[in-house]
Design an enzyme around this catalytic site. Structure first.
Site, short mmCIF file in Angstrom:
data_model
loop_
_atom_site.label_atom_id
_atom_site.label_comp_id
_atom_site.label_asym_id
_atom_site.label_seq_id
_atom_site.Cartn_x
_atom_site.Cartn_y
_atom_site.Cartn_z
N SER A 12 0.81 -1.22 0.00
CA SER A 12 0.00 0.00 0.00
C SER A 12 0.84 1.27 0.00
O SER A 12 0.33 2.35 -0.34
CB SER A 12 -0.94 0.00 1.21
OG SER A 12 -0.22 -0.19 2.41
N ASP A 265 -4.39 4.90 11.24
CA ASP A 265 -3.46 4.70 10.14
C ASP A 265 -2.24 5.57 10.41
O ASP A 265 -2.25 6.77 10.18
CB ASP A 265 -4.10 5.09 8.81
CG ASP A 265 -3.19 4.80 7.62
OD1 ASP A 265 -2.00 4.50 7.85
OD2 ASP A 265 -3.65 4.89 6.47
N HIS A 268 0.47 5.28 6.39
CA HIS A 268 0.35 6.01 5.13
C HIS A 268 0.41 7.51 5.37
O HIS A 268 0.39 7.97 6.52
CB HIS A 268 -0.95 5.61 4.43
CG HIS A 268 -1.03 4.14 4.17
ND1 HIS A 268 -1.76 3.29 4.98
CD2 HIS A 268 -0.45 3.37 3.22
CE1 HIS A 268 -1.62 2.04 4.53
NE2 HIS A 268 -0.84 2.07 3.47
#
Length: 334
Positions: A12, A265, A268
């Site tokens: 990702s 998160d 990211h």
């Protein structure tokens, strides 16, 4: 204008960088977007096409191990993965030859429990004490996968191509809290110089990229195929302040307080943000001749060295060490 095809292959983190690039390009042209999902998470594929006069295509391929894998990487309910180290047949491999710029960004999944198969046999396991097989270092597996991936790209490239391998981008989960605490990555300022350092595992993953790209340069680099490193590890290690944290969805907590326990998160990157610097550096690599471009070793596509060279394996290893030092000294790192 020639069509420029760029693909981002990996986990990702690769998709995060591709999406940031698409957002930036979208300020001058609206892309045609194709999102394709097959039955499994592992077959995820996105394509953005910017029409003439820009003629740019950006693609992402979900392939967190680069080689064929089954298990958690395709079904998050499962606890471990199975890697087929000798099977480079992921969807990205079918399109590799058609790409002008290939960005490889993988590494975050390799420390998970896994079983490794090679040539149809179990070669070892990672963090699986319940399996009576040789325990293998995931760092060694990461080296091997990178080496086989770059070897595959070399053997299957018939057109001009730039291959850029990104180093690991560290996450910033605050160890004072559990991963699902609302303050797991709530810092609002970057680290000061000397306040933090790259962790040992991330340092080893970065080193693996430098060494394997250096080896690819020595063995396979030719006029129509360039191997480069996008070194972002130290850059983002200093930036704990720009992760989405609990704000995974737009306006998710606009109308009520943020709960103490929440999904986070901390891996990211928000865009605009440091992730755009990745693409600034990538653009520099694409446009500017590398500082080590004059270090060329004549080889053909199969890795056979020019007869004039006449080096043995010891000489090749020496050149790999020298090239690793050059990449370390000249890698684009902020």
């Amino acid at each position: 204008m020639m069509l420029l095809r760029s693909c981002f292959v990996g986990d990702s983190a690769a998709r995060n960088q591709a999406e940031a690039l698409v957002c930036f390009l979208s300020t001058v042209s609206r892309p045609e977007t194709v999102h394709q999902y097959d039955d499994h998470v592992g077959k995820k594929f996105w394509r953005w096409s910017f029409p003439a006069p820009h003629d740019v295509v950006v693609l992402t391929y979900w392939s967190p191990f680069l080689v064929r894998a089954g298990g958690r990487s395709e079904d998050f309910v499962l606890a471990q993965d199975i890697l087929f180290l000798d099977e480079l047949n992921e969807p990205w491999t079918a399109e590799a030859d058609a790409m002008d710029v290939m960005v490889i960004s993988a590494g975050h999944w390799f420390d998970r429990p896994a079983i490794y198969l090679d040539n149809g046999l179990v070669a070892g396991v990672q963090n699986r004490p319940d399996v009576n097989r040789t325990q293998m270092s995931f760092l060694g597996v990461y080296h091997e996968v990178l080496r086989r991936t770059l070897e595959f790209v070399n053997a299957n490239s018939t057109t001009d191509k730039l291959v850029v391998v990104s180093t690991i981008a560290p996450a910033h989960f605050d160890r004072r809290y559990s991963w699902n605490h609302r303050d797991a990555c709530s810092r609002t300022a970057l680290y000061e110089e000397g306040e933090t350092q790259v962790g040992s595992t991330d340092a080893e993953l970065r080193k693996a990229v430098l060494e394997e790209v250096a080896a690819a340069v020595v063995r396979w680099r030719r006029s129509e195929l360039r191997f480069e490193v996008l070194d972002v590890t130290r850059l983002v290690a200093m930036r704990p302040d720009v992760h989405p944290g609990p704000h995974l969805f737009r306006d998710a907590y606009r109308d009520w307080p943020l709960p103490e326990t929440v999904a986070n998160d901390c891996l990211h990157w928000c865009s605009p943000g440091p992730i755009d610097t990745f693409n600034d550096i990538l653009a520099w690599i694409v446009e500017v001749k590398s500082s080590v471009d004059d270090y060329n070793v004549p080889v053909d596509r199969d890795g056979r060295r020019d007869q004039v060279q006449g080096e043995g394996e010891g000489d090749i290893k020496k050149k790999v060490r020298e090239e690793s030092i050059l990449l370390l000294e000249n890698s684009v790192q902020v």
